[in-house]
Design an enzyme around this catalytic site. Structure first.
Site, PDB file in Angstrom:
ATOM      1  N   CYS A 292     -14.980  49.270  31.897  1.00  0.00           N
ATOM      2  CA  CYS A 292     -15.496  49.821  30.812  1.00  0.00           C
ATOM      3  C   CYS A 292     -16.984  49.329  30.519  1.00  0.00           C
ATOM      4  CB  CYS A 292     -14.678  49.363  29.564  1.00  0.00           C
ATOM      5  SG  CYS A 292     -15.351  49.348  27.873  1.00  0.00           S
TER       6      CYS A 292
ATOM      7  N   CYS B 198     -17.897  47.417  27.515  1.00  0.00           N
ATOM      8  CA  CYS B 198     -17.370  45.971  27.637  1.00  0.00           C
ATOM      9  C   CYS B 198     -18.339  45.246  28.507  1.00  0.00           C
ATOM     10  CB  CYS B 198     -16.000  45.833  28.271  1.00  0.00           C
ATOM     11  SG  CYS B 198     -14.738  46.756  27.493  1.00  0.00           S
TER      12      CYS B 198
ATOM     13  N   ARG C 134     -14.532   9.035  12.109  1.00  0.00           N
ATOM     14  CA  ARG C 134     -15.759   9.106  11.201  1.00  0.00           C
ATOM     15  C   ARG C 134     -15.559  10.568  10.458  1.00  0.00           C
ATOM     16  NH1 ARG C 134     -21.039   8.605  13.296  1.00  0.00           N
ATOM     17  NH2 ARG C 134     -21.414   6.708  11.743  1.00  0.00           N
TER      18      ARG C 134
ATOM     19  N   HIS D 201     -23.636   5.509  -1.325  1.00  0.00           N
ATOM     20  CA  HIS D 201     -25.034   4.556  -1.414  1.00  0.00           C
ATOM     21  C   HIS D 201     -26.235   5.287  -2.146  1.00  0.00           C
ATOM     22  CE1 HIS D 201     -23.083   1.146   0.818  1.00  0.00           C
ATOM     23  NE2 HIS D 201     -22.795   2.033   1.384  1.00  0.00           N
TER      24      HIS D 201
ATOM     25  N   GLU E 185      -4.746   3.958   1.566  1.00  0.00           N
ATOM     26  CA  GLU E 185      -5.013   2.602   1.633  1.00  0.00           C
ATOM     27  C   GLU E 185      -6.270   2.191   1.211  1.00  0.00           C
ATOM     28  OE1 GLU E 185      -4.445   0.539   5.877  1.00  0.00           O
ATOM     29  OE2 GLU E 185      -6.517   0.608   5.378  1.00  0.00           O
TER      30      GLU E 185
ATOM     31  N   TRP F  53     -22.855  -2.266  -1.105  1.00  0.00           N
ATOM     32  CA  TRP F  53     -23.406  -2.488   0.193  1.00  0.00           C
ATOM     33  C   TRP F  53     -22.383  -3.660   0.778  1.00  0.00           C
ATOM     34  CZ3 TRP F  53     -25.623  -7.732   0.639  1.00  0.00           C
ATOM     35  CH2 TRP F  53     -25.923  -8.168   2.054  1.00  0.00           C
TER      36      TRP F  53
ATOM     37  N   THR G  50     -19.490  -4.650  -0.738  1.00  0.00           N
ATOM     38  CA  THR G  50     -18.297  -4.075  -0.441  1.00  0.00           C
ATOM     39  C   THR G  50     -18.017  -3.266   0.869  1.00  0.00           C
ATOM     40  OG1 THR G  50     -17.888  -3.968  -3.044  1.00  0.00           O
ATOM     41  CG2 THR G  50     -16.550  -2.740  -1.805  1.00  0.00           C
ATOM     42  N   HIS G  51     -18.938  -2.595   1.085  1.00  0.00           N
ATOM     43  CA  HIS G  51     -18.739  -1.711   2.385  1.00  0.00           C
ATOM     44  C   HIS G  51     -18.801  -2.667   3.564  1.00  0.00           C
ATOM     45  CE1 HIS G  51     -20.322   2.142   4.793  1.00  0.00           C
ATOM     46  NE2 HIS G  51     -19.511   1.303   5.236  1.00  0.00           N
ATOM     47  N   ASN G  52     -19.485  -3.646   3.530  1.00  0.00           N
ATOM     48  CA  ASN G  52     -19.588  -4.717   4.684  1.00  0.00           C
ATOM     49  C   ASN G  52     -18.222  -5.291   4.817  1.00  0.00           C
ATOM     50  OD1 ASN G  52     -21.822  -4.326   6.271  1.00  0.00           O
ATOM     51  ND2 ASN G  52     -22.930  -5.699   4.937  1.00  0.00           N
TER      52      ASN G  52
ATOM     53  N   VAL H 259     -15.261  -4.003   3.972  1.00  0.00           N
ATOM     54  CA  VAL H 259     -14.604  -3.263   4.632  1.00  0.00           C
ATOM     55  C   VAL H 259     -14.776  -3.149   6.383  1.00  0.00           C
ATOM     56  CG1 VAL H 259     -13.922  -0.490   4.436  1.00  0.00           C
ATOM     57  CG2 VAL H 259     -14.350  -1.674   2.443  1.00  0.00           C
TER      58      VAL H 259
HETATM   59  C1  LIG Z   1     -14.528   4.218  -0.472  1.00  0.00           C
HETATM   60  C2  LIG Z   1     -14.114   3.904   1.148  1.00  0.00           C
HETATM   61  C3  LIG Z   1     -13.093   2.612   1.328  1.00  0.00           C
HETATM   62  C4  LIG Z   1     -12.404   2.906   2.512  1.00  0.00           C
HETATM   63  N1  LIG Z   1     -11.486   1.963   2.992  1.00  0.00           N
HETATM   64  C5  LIG Z   1     -10.738   1.994   4.123  1.00  0.00           C
HETATM   65  C6  LIG Z   1      -9.850   1.127   4.487  1.00  0.00           C
HETATM   66  O1  LIG Z   1      -9.327   0.335   3.567  1.00  0.00           O
HETATM   67  N2  LIG Z   1      -9.207   1.251   5.481  1.00  0.00           N
HETATM   68  C7  LIG Z   1      -9.482   1.930   6.766  1.00  0.00           C
HETATM   69  O2  LIG Z   1      -9.130   2.258   7.672  1.00  0.00           O
HETATM   70  N3  LIG Z   1     -10.849   3.012   6.295  1.00  0.00           N
HETATM   71  C8  LIG Z   1     -11.502   2.668   5.112  1.00  0.00           C
HETATM   72  N4  LIG Z   1     -12.743   3.664   5.023  1.00  0.00           N
HETATM   73  C9  LIG Z   1     -12.947   4.577   6.039  1.00  0.00           C
HETATM   74  C10 LIG Z   1     -13.932   3.517   6.737  1.00  0.00           C
HETATM   75  O3  LIG Z   1     -14.809   2.662   5.957  1.00  0.00           O
HETATM   76  C11 LIG Z   1     -14.997   4.302   7.437  1.00  0.00           C
HETATM   77  O4  LIG Z   1     -15.915   5.186   6.616  1.00  0.00           O
HETATM   78  C12 LIG Z   1     -14.479   4.987   8.706  1.00  0.00           C
HETATM   79  O5  LIG Z   1     -13.936   4.228   9.516  1.00  0.00           O
HETATM   80  C13 LIG Z   1     -15.686   5.693   9.610  1.00  0.00           C
HETATM   81  O6  LIG Z   1     -16.676   4.590   9.830  1.00  0.00           O
HETATM   82  P1  LIG Z   1     -17.812   4.983  10.241  1.00  0.00           P
HETATM   83  O7  LIG Z   1     -18.099   4.166  11.568  1.00  0.00           O
HETATM   84  O8  LIG Z   1     -18.437   6.296  10.309  1.00  0.00           O
HETATM   85  O9  LIG Z   1     -19.011   4.228   9.306  1.00  0.00           O
HETATM   86  P2  LIG Z   1     -18.767   3.943   7.858  1.00  0.00           P
HETATM   87  O10 LIG Z   1     -18.231   2.521   7.503  1.00  0.00           O
HETATM   88  O11 LIG Z   1     -18.132   5.180   7.361  1.00  0.00           O
HETATM   89  O12 LIG Z   1     -20.387   3.947   7.633  1.00  0.00           O
HETATM   90  C14 LIG Z   1     -21.081   4.870   7.431  1.00  0.00           C
HETATM   91  C15 LIG Z   1     -22.724   4.799   7.433  1.00  0.00           C
HETATM   92  O13 LIG Z   1     -23.007   3.961   6.473  1.00  0.00           O
HETATM   93  C16 LIG Z   1     -23.751   3.034   7.035  1.00  0.00           C
HETATM   94  N5  LIG Z   1     -23.167   1.688   6.539  1.00  0.00           N
HETATM   95  C17 LIG Z   1     -22.372   1.069   7.136  1.00  0.00           C
HETATM   96  N6  LIG Z   1     -22.289  -0.226   6.519  1.00  0.00           N
HETATM   97  C18 LIG Z   1     -23.158  -0.071   5.453  1.00  0.00           C
HETATM   98  C19 LIG Z   1     -23.147  -0.880   4.150  1.00  0.00           C
HETATM   99  N7  LIG Z   1     -22.399  -2.088   4.272  1.00  0.00           N
HETATM  100  N8  LIG Z   1     -24.148  -0.734   3.502  1.00  0.00           N
HETATM  101  C20 LIG Z   1     -24.667   0.518   3.556  1.00  0.00           C
HETATM  102  N9  LIG Z   1     -24.482   1.169   4.399  1.00  0.00           N
HETATM  103  C21 LIG Z   1     -23.647   0.980   5.503  1.00  0.00           C
HETATM  104  C22 LIG Z   1     -23.989   3.103   8.512  1.00  0.00           C
HETATM  105  O14 LIG Z   1     -25.211   3.823   8.600  1.00  0.00           O
HETATM  106  C23 LIG Z   1     -22.726   3.990   8.607  1.00  0.00           C
HETATM  107  O15 LIG Z   1     -22.913   4.825   9.869  1.00  0.00           O
HETATM  108  C24 LIG Z   1     -12.854   3.710   3.639  1.00  0.00           C
HETATM  109  C25 LIG Z   1     -13.927   4.714   3.160  1.00  0.00           C
HETATM  110  C26 LIG Z   1     -14.477   4.815   1.992  1.00  0.00           C
HETATM  111  C27 LIG Z   1     -15.427   5.966   1.699  1.00  0.00           C
END
Ligand SMILES: Cc1cc2nc3c(=O)[nH]c(=O)nc-3n(C[C@H](O)[C@H](O)[C@H](O)COP(=O)(O)OP(=O)(O)OC[C@H]3O[C@@H](n4cnc5c(N)ncnc54)[C@H](O)[C@@H]3O)c2cc1C
Length: 494
Positions: A48, A51, A281, A292, A322, A349, A351-353, A355
């Site tokens: 065709c 096609c 991710r 942030h 969780e 910041w 708190t994220h650290n 985690v």
């Molecule tokens: C509110 C919240 C709570 C969570 N709790 C859990 C949990 O209890 N258990 C679980 O398994 N997963 C949890 N997660 C998911 C986990 O934290 C990550 O998001 C996931 O594992 C993906 O990680 P990542 O490598 O993409 O980086 P992420 O931790 O998602 O970070 C994203 C980006 O933020 C930047 N970053 C990293 N650390 C910091 C910091 N300290 N301050 C500022 N910027 C920063 C970096 O550029 C990083 O690439 C949670 C996510 C959120 C939003």
């Protein structure tokens, strides 16, 4: 013939082709085993001429999704079947192929051992009625997936780990896309899971107010404003959430004109937050970046209410149980109200650290992390040397850092504030949006967005961001002003 490379099954693409050639002997098994969420199958005849002319169009789209250089691997399987080949005659009649080229769309497994014809109602297989060119086919796909793939999308190379390239401004530019995607994704989850209930409704309103005033993306500010203005219409407080009216309202919100960050978002993929595996991710990364970027934009007077709103939002609407529980525990352990944006950004910041530190160990023990993006205590030294006073390794190999918070705060402000927004300003999408909106929106340019807009002014921004007729907008704003005044009360404390 070469194998697709993503699977070791029967399917193969002709030399140089991205679409997979299937035939009656391998069609069912191949589609059944397919990991992609959707498939496009082109039924054609090699004799065709139309096609033959269509093939480069189909290939252009197939290259985006199939093969080692695909920009969006694992999303859509693009296959083809030659109906002029004797072996495929029954297969083509199973799908009522009545012209060439003939394109069908659906979940791959639904094609396996299935029949299809036009009269069949409620089939998950659909006829692609407008795929005559690569552009039109992709447009059709984008409409189905609410994505915004383009033919120019390129494979995103993110082999190197974040600590190595996080200082690259190009990475930060990409982050804004992910903040938009995360925002749209969050709303999508909230709607799909019907999470707006009488007890969670107000916390969403408060979070939307922060987004209106402080979201780093202008179109998300605009979308949040529209949603907020129409909130009572979508979710009247006296309407039972299980009622048919409520479902109808939800459908309206999910419709195109209610997209929180504009029509193009969600795009269906991540850039800065894209993991090397599809299950890592993505949304959770984008959500952190959003949080942030909000904390560095607020004014000091809003720090406690923003803290409360973020905590409530994660508690009520972050569907990872969780994550939400852990985060809320950390929120609950804060005993002194926040007095400044600095304190809140530093709290988030740190708190994220916490985690990160917990996950670093968990992911290491369980092997569940993304090998290309190992968790780190952030920011890594190369990204902000002055943030480190000193660092040392503890007995179990963990790194202990004596942070210089006076350096960390300006670093966060710059990283999640100025850089994110100024990079965004130059993007093509934004300039396109600007053109579309000429004369309709106030000049809340990115540089202003980095400035501090109190939440109390959110309604003002909402009014300024209305994209419908100015008079209608003014009238609605007047009405809503009355309804919302009660919501701008002092926010509940934890
Ligand atoms: C509110 C919240 C709570 C969570 N709790 C859990 C949990 O209890 N258990 C679980 O398994 N997963 C949890 N997660 C998911 C986990 O934290 C990550 O998001 C996931 O594992 C993906 O990680 P990542 O490598 O993409 O980086 P992420 O931790 O998602 O970070 C994203 C980006 O933020 C930047 N970053 C990293 N650390 C910091 C910091 N300290 N301050 C500022 N910027 C920063 C970096 O550029 C990083 O690439 C949670 C996510 C959120 C939003």
């Amino acid at each position: 013939l070469r194998s697709l490379g993503v699977r070791d099954g029967a399917g193969a693409a002709a030399e140089g082709d991205a679409a997979v050639d299937l035939n009656a002997t391998n069609f069912d098994a191949f589609l059944k085993a397919s990991r992609e969420s959707f498939a496009v199958v082109e039924f054609f005849a090699h004799w065709c001429p139309a096609c033959r002319n269509y093939k480069p169009h189909y290939e252009k789209v197939a290259k985006l999704f199939n093969g080692p250089d695909a920009a969006h691997p694992g999303r859509i399987l693009m296959a083809r079947v030659d109906c002029a080949s004797k072996v495929n005659v029954d297969l083509c009649s199973r799908f009522s192929v009545d012209h060439y080229p003939f394109l069908l769309w659906g979940p791959p497994a639904k094609f396996a051992s299935a029949k299809w014809d036009r009269k069949q109602e409620k089939s998950e297989i659909k006829l692609i009625d407008d795929g005559r060119t690569a552009e039109r086919l992709l447009k059709w796909i984008n409409k189905q997936l609410e994505s915004s793939f383009t033919l120019d999308d390129k494979k995103y190379e993110n082999e190197s780990t974040l600590p190595k390239n996080a200082s690259d401004p190009a990475q930060v530019v990409q982050a804004i896309y992910d903040v938009e995607e995360a925002t749209a994704h969050a709303l999508q989850i909230i709607l799909e899971h019907k999470m707006i209930k009488s007890e969670t409704r107000d916390s969403l309103v408060r979070f939307l107010q922060i987004l209106v005033a402080h979201h780093p993306s202008k179109r998300c500010r605009r979308g949040s404003a529209e949603l907020l203005i129409n909130f009572d219409d979508h979710w009247p407080s006296n309407l039972s959430l299980s009622s048919p009216e409520s479902s109808k309202l939800l459908e309206n919100v999910a419709a195109e004109n209610h997209k929180i960050c504009g029509k193009e978002v969600p795009r269906g993929y991540w850039m800065f937050c894209r993991g090397s595996k599809s299950e890592t991710r993505g949304f959770s990364c984008g959500l952190w970046v959003l949080l942030h970027s909000l904390t560095v934009r607020i004014g000091d007077g809003e720090s406690q209410s923003t803290f409360t709103s973020i905590c409530d939002f994660i508690h009520n609407f972050f569907i990872c149980e969780e994550c939400s529980r852990h985060f809320y525990e950390m929120c609950s352990s804060v005993s002194v109200p926040f007095k400044s944006a600095r304190d809140l950004s530093l709290w988030l910041w740190s708190t994220h650290n916490k985690v990160n530190a917990r996950l670093m160990k968990e992911e290491h023990d369980l092997g569940t992390g993304d090998p290309s993006f190992p968790k780190v205590i952030w920011p890594p030294k190369p990204l902000c040397p002055s943030c480190y006073r000193s660092s040392s390794k503890t007995g179990d190999g963990a790194v202990q850092v004596d942070w210089n918070e006076d350096e960390i705060f300006p670093f966060l402000v710059n990283y999640y504030g100025k850089t994110l927004v100024s990079s965004y300003k130059e993007t093509y999408m934004e300039s396109l949006q600007e053109k579309k909106q000429v004369g309709l929106v106030s000049d809340d340019s990115p540089s202003l967005s980095a400035a501090r807009v109190p939440i109390g002014a959110a309604l003002g921004v909402a009014i300024a961001s209305c994209t419908f007729g100015a008079l209608a907008c003014f009238w609605r704003a007047q009405q809503k002003n009355r309804k919302y005044s009660y919501r701008l009360h002092s926010l509940k404390k934890i």
